[in-house]
Design a protein around this motif. Structure first.
Motif, PDB file in Angstrom:
ATOM      1  N   GLU A   1      75.660 -15.632 120.047  1.00  0.00           N
ATOM      2  CA  GLU A   1      75.287 -16.596 121.070  1.00  0.00           C
ATOM      3  C   GLU A   1      75.609 -16.191 122.541  1.00  0.00           C
ATOM      4  O   GLU A   1      74.988 -15.872 123.375  1.00  0.00           O
ATOM      5  CB  GLU A   1      74.957 -17.965 120.749  1.00  0.00           C
ATOM      6  N   VAL A   2      76.839 -16.382 122.549  1.00  0.00           N
ATOM      7  CA  VAL A   2      77.531 -16.223 123.894  1.00  0.00           C
ATOM      8  C   VAL A   2      77.500 -15.125 124.361  1.00  0.00           C
ATOM      9  O   VAL A   2      77.301 -14.778 125.766  1.00  0.00           O
ATOM     10  CB  VAL A   2      78.932 -16.791 123.923  1.00  0.00           C
TER      11      VAL A   2
ATOM     12  N   VAL B   1      78.578 -18.762 117.220  1.00  0.00           N
ATOM     13  CA  VAL B   1      78.499 -18.777 118.453  1.00  0.00           C
ATOM     14  C   VAL B   1      78.916 -17.602 119.284  1.00  0.00           C
ATOM     15  O   VAL B   1      78.508 -17.403 120.595  1.00  0.00           O
ATOM     16  CB  VAL B   1      79.555 -20.124 118.707  1.00  0.00           C
TER      17      VAL B   1
ATOM     18  N   PHE C   1      74.032 -20.574 113.800  1.00  0.00           N
ATOM     19  CA  PHE C   1      74.807 -21.868 113.947  1.00  0.00           C
ATOM     20  C   PHE C   1      74.318 -23.004 113.386  1.00  0.00           C
ATOM     21  O   PHE C   1      74.884 -23.893 112.648  1.00  0.00           O
ATOM     22  CB  PHE C   1      75.179 -21.989 115.255  1.00  0.00           C
TER      23      PHE C   1
ATOM     24  N   LEU D   1      71.915 -18.807 117.724  1.00  0.00           N
ATOM     25  CA  LEU D   1      71.650 -20.351 117.665  1.00  0.00           C
ATOM     26  C   LEU D   1      71.205 -20.627 116.481  1.00  0.00           C
ATOM     27  O   LEU D   1      71.603 -21.847 115.777  1.00  0.00           O
ATOM     28  CB  LEU D   1      70.698 -20.517 118.996  1.00  0.00           C
TER      29      LEU D   1
ATOM     30  N   GLY E   1      84.709 -18.825 119.098  1.00  0.00           N
ATOM     31  CA  GLY E   1      83.344 -18.183 119.616  1.00  0.00           C
ATOM     32  C   GLY E   1      83.123 -17.840 121.226  1.00  0.00           C
ATOM     33  O   GLY E   1      82.659 -16.780 121.634  1.00  0.00           O
ATOM     34  N   PHE E   2      83.118 -19.005 121.768  1.00  0.00           N
ATOM     35  CA  PHE E   2      82.978 -18.971 123.102  1.00  0.00           C
ATOM     36  C   PHE E   2      83.952 -18.097 123.894  1.00  0.00           C
ATOM     37  O   PHE E   2      83.204 -17.492 124.802  1.00  0.00           O
ATOM     38  CB  PHE E   2      82.957 -20.408 123.733  1.00  0.00           C
TER      39      PHE E   2
ATOM     40  N   MET F   1      80.443 -20.041 111.867  1.00  0.00           N
ATOM     41  CA  MET F   1      79.916 -20.788 112.898  1.00  0.00           C
ATOM     42  C   MET F   1      80.535 -20.145 114.244  1.00  0.00           C
ATOM     43  O   MET F   1      79.810 -20.249 115.127  1.00  0.00           O
ATOM     44  CB  MET F   1      80.528 -22.431 112.926  1.00  0.00           C
ATOM     45  N   ASN F   2      81.883 -19.981 113.801  1.00  0.00           N
ATOM     46  CA  ASN F   2      82.517 -19.282 114.972  1.00  0.00           C
ATOM     47  C   ASN F   2      81.823 -17.685 115.623  1.00  0.00           C
ATOM     48  O   ASN F   2      81.566 -17.652 116.650  1.00  0.00           O
ATOM     49  CB  ASN F   2      84.069 -18.948 114.874  1.00  0.00           C
TER      50      ASN F   2
END
Lengths: 162, 90
Positions: free
Chosen positions: A126-127, A123, A80, A77, A37-38, A119-120
């Motif tokens: 969000e990123v 995230v 997640f 967020l 994700g990040f 969750m990936n």
């Protein structure tokens, strides 16, 4: 910021969209391949930098909608947290939805690795939202200094004092 | 006098640092490897994630990642507050 030459514009038109596709691929396959994700979110967020550098500030400002990125960040967020809480039966933030390797999956729609891939994606949202908003805000600040709109006093939290 | 105190303090601090480096654990020789082996062996079989790093980040250490996400959110809120437009312009 002024737009760059036709060559750069043409390359940007092709390459910037490819960055989004590649970033989404990295986010989606984070549980199987290097990335996640990040990393994928950061790749997607480079799209705005491409647009800003190649197309110039005017196009950038007219094109960007801050609300979309704020929404993405918020949703990321919260999602997640919710997906993490799905692990409550086992223990907090410990994935209890995962199907052991080799076992038969419940449905082809439910990912094998349980909440990890979801969750990936959360995230990633969000990123994407956060890094894009950082670019937007920082460029907005530079623009204010260029035009002199914000000069002659401090901006921000204490603007109501003046 | 101040200089002497400073020098003595520096020597004591240097001695402590040297002692710390003497006592540090040798690199590459872990004492207890049960936990490392557990994570490496069970990442694929239990969690079904081929990427071990992802299973660590989002599963075994998911709470930590929530903190990271919250940090990102807070940083963005600060940037928004710092760089936002100053309202009416004359």
């Amino acid at each position: 910021m002024k737009p760059l030459s036709v060559i750069v514009l043409s390359v940007c038109d092709i390459f910037a969209w490819f960055m989004i596709v590649f970033g989404v691929y990295v986010i989606n396959n984070g549980h199987n391949t290097p990335g996640g994700g990040f990393q994928g979110g950061a790749i997607v967020a480079t799209f705005l930098s491409f647009i800003l550098v190649a197309r110039g500030g005017k196009r950038f400002v007219s094109w960007v909608r801050k609300g979309i990125y704020t929404f993405l960040e918020f949703v990321g967020l919260v999602a997640f947290f919710i997906f993490g809480c799905l692990g409550f039966p086992n223990s907090f933030f410990f994935n209890s939805v995962a199907i052991p390797y080799g076992a038969k999956p419940l449905s082809e729609w439910i990912p094998h690795c349980g909440t990890i891939s979801l969750m990936n994606v959360a995230v990633g949202f969000e990123v994407v939202g956060a890094l894009s908003l950082v670019i937007v805000h920082m460029y907005g600040s530079i623009r204010m200094i260029d035009t002199g709109a914000g000069m002659g006093g401090e901006r921000g939290h204490d603007r109501f004092d003046r | 006098m101040k200089k002497m105190i400073f020098i003595v303090g520096a020597i004591v601090l240097g001695g402590l640092l040297c002692g710390m480096f003497e006592a540090i654990h040798p690199f590459g020789v872990p004492e207890q490897t049960e936990m490392d082996e557990y994570f490496l062996l069970h990442a694929l079989s239990d969690r079904s994630a081929q990427n071990v790093v992802t299973s660590m980040v989002f599963d075994f250490r998911g709470f930590d990642t929530l903190g990271e996400a919250a940090v990102l959110f807070t940083a963005l809120s600060s940037i928004s507050a710092l760089f936002r437009d100053g309202g009416k312009h004359e």
